[in-house]
Design an enzyme around this catalytic site. Structure first.
Site, PDB file in Angstrom:
ATOM      1  N   LYS A 175       0.847  -1.195   0.000  1.00 44.85           N
ATOM      2  CA  LYS A 175       0.000   0.000   0.000  1.00 44.85           C
ATOM      3  C   LYS A 175       0.881   1.244   0.000  1.00 44.85           C
ATOM      4  O   LYS A 175       1.498   1.582   1.009  1.00 44.85           O
ATOM      5  CB  LYS A 175      -0.918   0.062   1.231  1.00 44.85           C
ATOM      6  CG  LYS A 175      -2.018   1.101   1.008  1.00 44.85           C
ATOM      7  CD  LYS A 175      -2.521   1.774   2.259  1.00 44.85           C
ATOM      8  CE  LYS A 175      -1.814   3.043   2.614  1.00 44.85           C
ATOM      9  NZ  LYS A 175      -2.025   4.183   1.698  1.00 44.85           N
ATOM     10  N   GLU A 250      10.023   1.676  10.625  1.00 44.24           N
ATOM     11  CA  GLU A 250      11.025   2.753  10.585  1.00 44.24           C
ATOM     12  C   GLU A 250      10.273   4.068  10.566  1.00 44.24           C
ATOM     13  O   GLU A 250       9.457   4.312   9.674  1.00 44.24           O
ATOM     14  CB  GLU A 250      11.954   2.599   9.382  1.00 44.24           C
ATOM     15  CG  GLU A 250      12.885   1.378   9.482  1.00 44.24           C
ATOM     16  CD  GLU A 250      13.762   1.373  10.730  1.00 44.24           C
ATOM     17  OE1 GLU A 250      14.093   2.460  11.258  1.00 44.24           O
ATOM     18  OE2 GLU A 250      14.093   0.273  11.214  1.00 44.24           O
ATOM     19  N   CYS A 284      13.267  11.606   6.571  1.00 40.83           N
ATOM     20  CA  CYS A 284      13.272  11.124   7.951  1.00 40.83           C
ATOM     21  C   CYS A 284      14.617  11.393   8.611  1.00 40.83           C
ATOM     22  O   CYS A 284      14.697  11.563   9.815  1.00 40.83           O
ATOM     23  CB  CYS A 284      12.959   9.635   7.977  1.00 40.83           C
ATOM     24  SG  CYS A 284      13.987   8.687   6.863  1.00 40.83           S
ATOM     25  N   GLU A 383       9.405  16.243  15.790  1.00 41.25           N
ATOM     26  CA  GLU A 383       9.701  16.224  14.357  1.00 41.25           C
ATOM     27  C   GLU A 383       8.846  17.281  13.652  1.00 41.25           C
ATOM     28  O   GLU A 383       7.632  17.302  13.820  1.00 41.25           O
ATOM     29  CB  GLU A 383       9.393  14.836  13.768  1.00 41.25           C
ATOM     30  CG  GLU A 383       9.760  14.739  12.300  1.00 41.25           C
ATOM     31  CD  GLU A 383       9.504  13.358  11.693  1.00 41.25           C
ATOM     32  OE1 GLU A 383       8.362  12.874  11.762  1.00 41.25           O
ATOM     33  OE2 GLU A 383      10.458  12.771  11.146  1.00 41.25           O
TER      34      GLU A 383
END
Ligand code: NAP
Ligand code: MG
Length: 482
Positions: A175, A250, A284, A383
């Site tokens: 997906k 992750e 990331c 973040e």
């Protein structure tokens, strides 16, 4: 007319049973619809899992070199389409053309790398205790792998999960992220043309909460590999482990670059600017914290601000820095600018949306530098996922390491120093899965493991390189007394 893309299930291109589609627009020019995709349901996902289960036995028993030759052919086809794939990636995700071309090339290289690995999947022979006995290990595929991927590397991440999964003999349901699914479907197209048997790969577009969720819940899938936000990833981890599946996640990062007293401030600013503003800060591994020794702080800040102000922002095809991927990502970045100002950080560069004809419509934001940041501020802890660097001053190297480690995340970390001992201490003490000396926090090689510490990762299995194959294989030990 907008092209409508279908799902790839059991070797066929099929519409969703919902009859609904969703448009993907160009983040540099949101009134432009790039393409439309199936808005699939859990039922579509179930069908894809059934196809992967049905194809598992044939693929598992296909000799590794044969599996590898299909990956190699797919890599070659992708190579022939590099320009159009780069166009599609820029149009859907928005990144600068050079970044997009690099990412497409990475996907191609990954297919070639794992095409060789597929042919080379041996075990080990051990000395047995008894006579007339052979004792050896075999690596077998785990079964059906469910892959769920984010929009920020929409071709490289699907490729670095898909290629080792297929190389090792697993069948797959994938997906891709809803914001930029096009290039992942192109991987399926290339594999299909390269001769991948029906059902070995199935790609279904649609919401994470229906399609992704079903892939994780369905008892037909054996392993779940997820890359995305910590918020969703931690939920996925619980769900997959509860269901008894092998899982790797992750997730997010808050990656530091520590700038030591011996660092050249200009070189350090280059490293932080490329790590922090490259890919519009939407990696990331992007650098979002510069932790700077007081001796070089002022000079470093001046150099970093210069770089932030000189970046050429605009549509990715002809500018250095593209837009953020969506309105909501842009708003989230701007909200963090407000939060940082409220908390008392000093806005030293950027902080707003740029002006000009080229950038009026898109989700553009200026490269932003905050100084006088306290390590406890939200801008130093959470973040942001935009081109924002928080600069903090420290008075010695120990404090630098403490600040670097003083967050929940631990994906990537770098140090800029001329001091050999400091460099080695940083390697030793940094709480991060990727540690770099005199390099930016971003940028990965494809043949070495990748993964985070702490909230950046499930810390179960690494991705990429040989380690990438470990997740998709399980060892069997054979005692053969003849
Ligand atoms: P996200 O919102 O967590 O989404 C990631 C994927 O999960 C998408 O395909 C999403 O589908 C799907 N999803 C959403 N809800 C789900 C659910 N309930 N069940 C199953 N799947 C679900 O992340 P993103 O915004 O795409 O990506 C940005 C994040 O990824 C950042 O935090 C970044 O740090 C992280 N990231 C980490 C790495 C790494 O290797 N550590 C690499 C790249 C990015 P929809 O698209 O349909 O929502
Ligand atoms: Mg998201």
């Amino acid at each position: 007319m907008t092209e409508t893309n279908e799902n790839y299930v059991h070797g066929e291109w099929v519409p969703s049973e919902t009859g609904e589609t969703i448009d993907v627009t160009n983040p540099a020019n949101p009134s432009e619809i790039v393409a439309s995709y199936q808005q699939s349901s859990a039922a579509d996902a179930t069908e894809a899992v059934d196809a992967a289960v049905a194809a598992a036995e044939e693929w598992r028993t296909t000799p590794g070199p044969e599996r590898g030759s299909i990956l190699r052919e797919a890599g070659t086809l992708l190579g022939q389409r590099k320009e159009e794939l780069t166009d599609l990636l820029v149009a859907e995700e928005g990144k600068a053309r050079a970044e997009a071309a690099g990412e497409v090339q990475r996907a191609i290289d990954i297919f070639h790398y794992f095409s060789v690995k597929a042919a080379d999947l041996g075990g080990t022979v051990k000395g047995p205790s008894g006579r007339n006995t052979t004792l050896y290990t075999r690596r077998e595929p785990v079964g059906v792998a469910a892959l769920v991927t984010p929009w920020n590397y929409p071709i490289a991440i699907p490729a670095w999960k898909l290629a080792p999964a297929l190389a090792a003999g697993n069948t797959v349901v994938l997906k891709p992220a809803s914001l930029a699914p096009g290039v992942a479907l192109e991987l399926a197209k290339a594999l299909d043309e390269a001769g991948l048997p029906d059902g070995v790969l199935n790609v279904v577009t649609g919401p994470g909460s229906s399609v992704g969720n079903e892939f994780i819940e369905n008892e037909g899938t054996d392993a779940v590999s997820f890359t995305g936000s910590s918020q969703v990833g931690e939920m996925v981890y619980e769900q997959a482990t509860d269901a008894g599946k092998r899982v790797q996640t992750e997730l997010g990062g808050k990656n530091p670059t520590v700038v030591a007293a011996s660092a050249d401030p200009a070189e350090a600013a280059d490293i932080v600017a490329t790590g922090g503003f490259g890919t519009t800060g939407q990696s990331c591994t992007a650098c979002s914290r510069a932790i700077v020794h007081e001796d070089v702080y002022d000079e470093f800040v001046a150099e970093l601000v210069d770089r932030a102000k000189s970046i050429d922002i605009g549509p990715g095809n002809d500018h250095e820095m593209g837009p953020q991927v969506s309105q909501s990502e842009l708003e989230s970045t701007l909200e963090y600018v407000d939060i940082a100002e409220d908390e008392g950080a000093t806005l030293a560069a950027g902080g707003g949306v740029p002006e000009g004809d080229d950038v009026e419509e898109g989700y553009f934001v200026e490269p932003t530098v905050f100084t006088d940041v306290d390590p406890e501020m939200r801008i130093a802890q959470e973040e942001v996922f935009g081109p924002v660097v928080a600069v903090m001053k420290v008075s010695d190297f120990d404090e630098g390491i403490d600040v670097a480690n003083g967050v929940e995340y631990g994906l990537s970390a770098s140090v800029v120093t001329d001091d050999h001992t400091e460099a080695n201490r940083f390697v030793d003490e940094a709480e991060a899965g990727v540690v770099k000396v005199n390099e930016k926090t971003t940028g990965l090689e494809l043949h070495v493991p990748f993964g985070g510490f702490k909230r950046s990762s499930s810390e179960t299995w690494r991705e990429q390189g040989d380690a990438g194959l470990d997740f998709y294989t399980i060892e069997k030990i054979v005692y053969d007394n003849y």
